[in-house]
Design an enzyme around this catalytic site. Structure first.
Site, mmCIF file in Angstrom:
data_model
loop_
_atom_site.group_PDB
_atom_site.id
_atom_site.type_symbol
_atom_site.label_atom_id
_atom_site.label_comp_id
_atom_site.label_asym_id
_atom_site.label_seq_id
_atom_site.Cartn_x
_atom_site.Cartn_y
_atom_site.Cartn_z
ATOM 1 N N LYS A 173 -24.497 -18.951 -0.521
ATOM 2 C CA LYS A 173 -24.485 -19.711 0.883
ATOM 3 C C LYS A 173 -23.834 -18.594 1.932
ATOM 4 O O LYS A 173 -22.569 -18.017 1.362
ATOM 5 C CB LYS A 173 -23.670 -20.630 0.723
ATOM 6 C CG LYS A 173 -24.328 -21.328 2.072
ATOM 7 C CD LYS A 173 -23.615 -22.901 1.392
ATOM 8 C CE LYS A 173 -24.351 -23.870 1.902
ATOM 9 N NZ LYS A 173 -23.792 -25.198 2.119
ATOM 10 N N SER B 183 -27.491 -28.747 3.243
ATOM 11 C CA SER B 183 -27.402 -27.851 3.904
ATOM 12 C C SER B 183 -28.007 -26.301 3.728
ATOM 13 O O SER B 183 -28.002 -25.450 4.165
ATOM 14 C CB SER B 183 -26.012 -27.578 4.923
ATOM 15 O OG SER B 183 -25.086 -27.212 3.622
ATOM 16 N N SER C 34 -25.017 -31.788 -0.223
ATOM 17 C CA SER C 34 -26.105 -30.567 0.439
ATOM 18 C C SER C 34 -26.427 -29.897 -0.611
ATOM 19 O O SER C 34 -27.060 -28.245 -0.812
ATOM 20 C CB SER C 34 -24.667 -29.510 1.383
ATOM 21 O OG SER C 34 -25.363 -30.031 2.251
HETATM 22 N N1 GLN Z 1 -26.181 -33.799 4.927
HETATM 23 C C1 GLN Z 1 -24.826 -34.279 5.559
HETATM 24 C C2 GLN Z 1 -23.954 -33.548 6.682
HETATM 25 O O1 GLN Z 1 -25.423 -33.199 7.431
HETATM 26 C C3 GLN Z 1 -24.246 -33.570 3.702
HETATM 27 C C4 GLN Z 1 -23.668 -31.703 4.768
HETATM 28 C C5 GLN Z 1 -23.219 -30.831 3.783
HETATM 29 O O2 GLN Z 1 -23.014 -31.789 1.994
HETATM 30 N N2 GLN Z 1 -22.894 -30.223 3.677
HETATM 31 O O3 GLN Z 1 -22.602 -34.196 6.739
#
Ligand code: GLN
Length: 492
Positions: free
Chosen positions: A78, A158, A182
């Site tokens: 990532k 994400s 995410s």
């Molecule tokens: N979807 C969540 C957010 O927008 C989690 C994102 C994540 O875990 N990095 O914060």
């Protein structure tokens, strides 16, 4: 030679050991696969030359009898993990040309274990999002989109690039980060396994920070066993991260294949939320049944403060993000847009460098931390977080693991929720509580929707009890009968 991109990590390790193919061949096949699937937009940087060099070095080590836990395995990273001399962007304009002078702890460990890095995978900007639509480098496609004849299906976020890449056979595994879901939610959307370890298991050193008290690295793979293999190579104490855990690291693979007789599995009744797909509810019941058939005892439990988890998260995470992202001021690294004076330079740099979702979070975070609102929002949220944590702790007096769906819906279409952020944020409703409590959790693919899209189930265990997590997840994976083979993307 059979399709090398269809292997699991465990199978590839066996094949390499038996000299059926070399790490170089394995890597070359994945490079071809990446090139053929660029329409997915899963990678924002391909590093084929480095990957082949790594693979050759791995083959040479193997010939000398030096074999690491991931010797010769091609992985995706990532683009939130700093990689020395390799561009790292967090998929933000502000870091578009950032080349770190250091390597993150986790990627360093993986390289030391013999992994070959194919490149950097796409993500929501600074890991803020649930659909991988906020990336400066454009959205990622979910390879499952082609199943419903809709190539614009989101992969979740994400870590959407990592999930899409693993699901489509572009790499044998990938690393992601999970702040509120995410790793787990994109894993569920793409039909793969995604695991978030206990907070502190993986060092955050060298991971671009979003919300430091929540961020955790973890593996994204096609099987539970592969997740256990990868996690084993990622963890360990790191003196550079003050929250890095000193706990003993168990052999995560040792508990795989053990039966789950007598284990108690909790079904939290508060997770039957409004708006949950019927099919997801049915899958959840089926999952509980499968565990019961294998001798586990399924018990209904109560986690009454669950409904406060999402609002709590959307105060704490933006608060920490606003503080962490203050460092991007155009002075030392990253984008700089010059203004008439220093203040204007700050403003122009940040206005141009950050996308809309990131700016929104910085604004929310600054607001909840400001004098007059700090007590009402931030401090209150911290107290609720503690209560949520305590609720889990008492639930684990009764049960060994908690079973829930991973997300309330299957993958949705691109653009479907970008104008309705509440519904976007609601997609994290099942993943955020374990994040707030710092607990290990895993999503495993457990079935298909009526449209043929993958659905995931989540398991959560006590802090530092990844062994039980893998044990139950392995049993559930086997009972659910999911085929770990990748879904080749045919679209263009
Ligand atoms: N979807 C969540 C957010 O927008 C989690 C994102 C994540 O875990 N990095 O914060």
């Amino acid at each position: 030679m059979s399709d090398l991109t269809a292997l699991t990590i465990a199978e590839a390790l066996e094949g390499l050991k038996a000299r059926e193919y070399t790490a170089e061949e394995l890597t070359e096949e994945h490079i071809k696969s990446i090139e053929a699937s660029r329409a997915l937009n899963a990678f924002v940087l391909e590093t084929p030359d480095q990957a082949v060099d790594d693979a050759k070095a791995s083959d040479a080590r193997r010939a000398r009898g030096e074999v690491g836990a991931l010797e010769g395995i091609p992985l995706g990273v990532k683009d939130l993990f700093c990689t020395k001399d390799v561009r790292t962007t967090a998929c933000s304009h502000i870091l578009e040309n950032f080349v770190p002078p250091y390597e993150s702890f986790v990627t360093r460990k993986l390289r030391a274990a013999g992994a070959c890095f194919l490149g950097k995978t796409n993500l929501d900007e600074f890991a803020m999002g649930s659909s991988n639509e906020t990336s400066y480098f454009g959205p990622v496609r979910n390879p499952w989109g082609q199943v419903v004849d809709d190539a614009g299906l989101v992969p979740g976020g994400s870590s959407g690039g990592s999930a899409s890449a693993v699901a489509a056979g572009l790499c044998l595994g990938a690393i992601g980060t999970d702040t509120g879901g995410s790793i787990r939610q994109p894993a569920a959307f793409c039909g793969i396994v995604g695991m978030k370890p206990t907070y502190g298991r993986c060092s955050r050193w060298g991971i671009v920070a979003f919300a430091s008290s929540l961020d955790q690295a973890g593996p994204m793979t096609r099987t539970v066993k592969d997740a256990a293999i990868m996690l084993g190579a990622m963890v360990g104490f790191d003196e550079n991260d003050s929250t890095s855990a000193q706990n003993v690291v168990p052999d995560f693979q040792a508990c795989l294949g053990q039966d789950i007789k007598g284990l108690r599995i909790g079904i939290p009744k508060e997770y039957r939320v409004e708006g949950m797909d019927q099919e997801i509810e049915a899958l959840w019941t089926k999952g509980a049944g499968l565990l019961e058939e294998q001798g586990a005892e399924v018990i209904e439990i109560s986690l009454p403060k669950t409904k406060y988890a999402l609002p709590t998260y959307y105060i704490i995470a933006p608060a920490e993000a606003s503080s962490n992202l203050a460092r991007y001021d155009g002075m030392r690294f990253g984008l700089r847009v010059d203004g008439e004076n220093l203040e204007e330079t700050y403003m122009k740099t940040r206005a141009e460098g950050f996308g809309a979702e990131v700016r929104r979070r910085v604004l929310i975070g600054t607001y909840v931390l400001s004098a007059g609102y700090y007590d009402a929002y931030y401090l209150k949220a911290q107290k609720v977080r503690r209560i949520i944590s305590e609720e889990f702790a008492s639930a684990f007096d009764q049960v060994d693991a908690v079973l829930t769906p991973t997300a309330p819906t299957p993958a949705f279409s691109r653009g479907e929720r970008t104008d309705d952020l509440i519904s976007m944020y609601l997609n994290d409703v099942f993943t955020v509580p374990a994040s707030l409590a710092g607990l290990p959790a895993i999503s495993i693919p457990a079935g298909l929707s009526s449209h043929g899209l993958p659905l995931g189930l989540q398991l959560i265990t006590r802090a530092f009890d990844e062994s039980t997590l893998f044990r139950v997840a392995g049993a559930l994976e086997e009972a659910a009968g999911w085929s770990p083979h990748p879904l080749k993307y045919q679209g263009s």
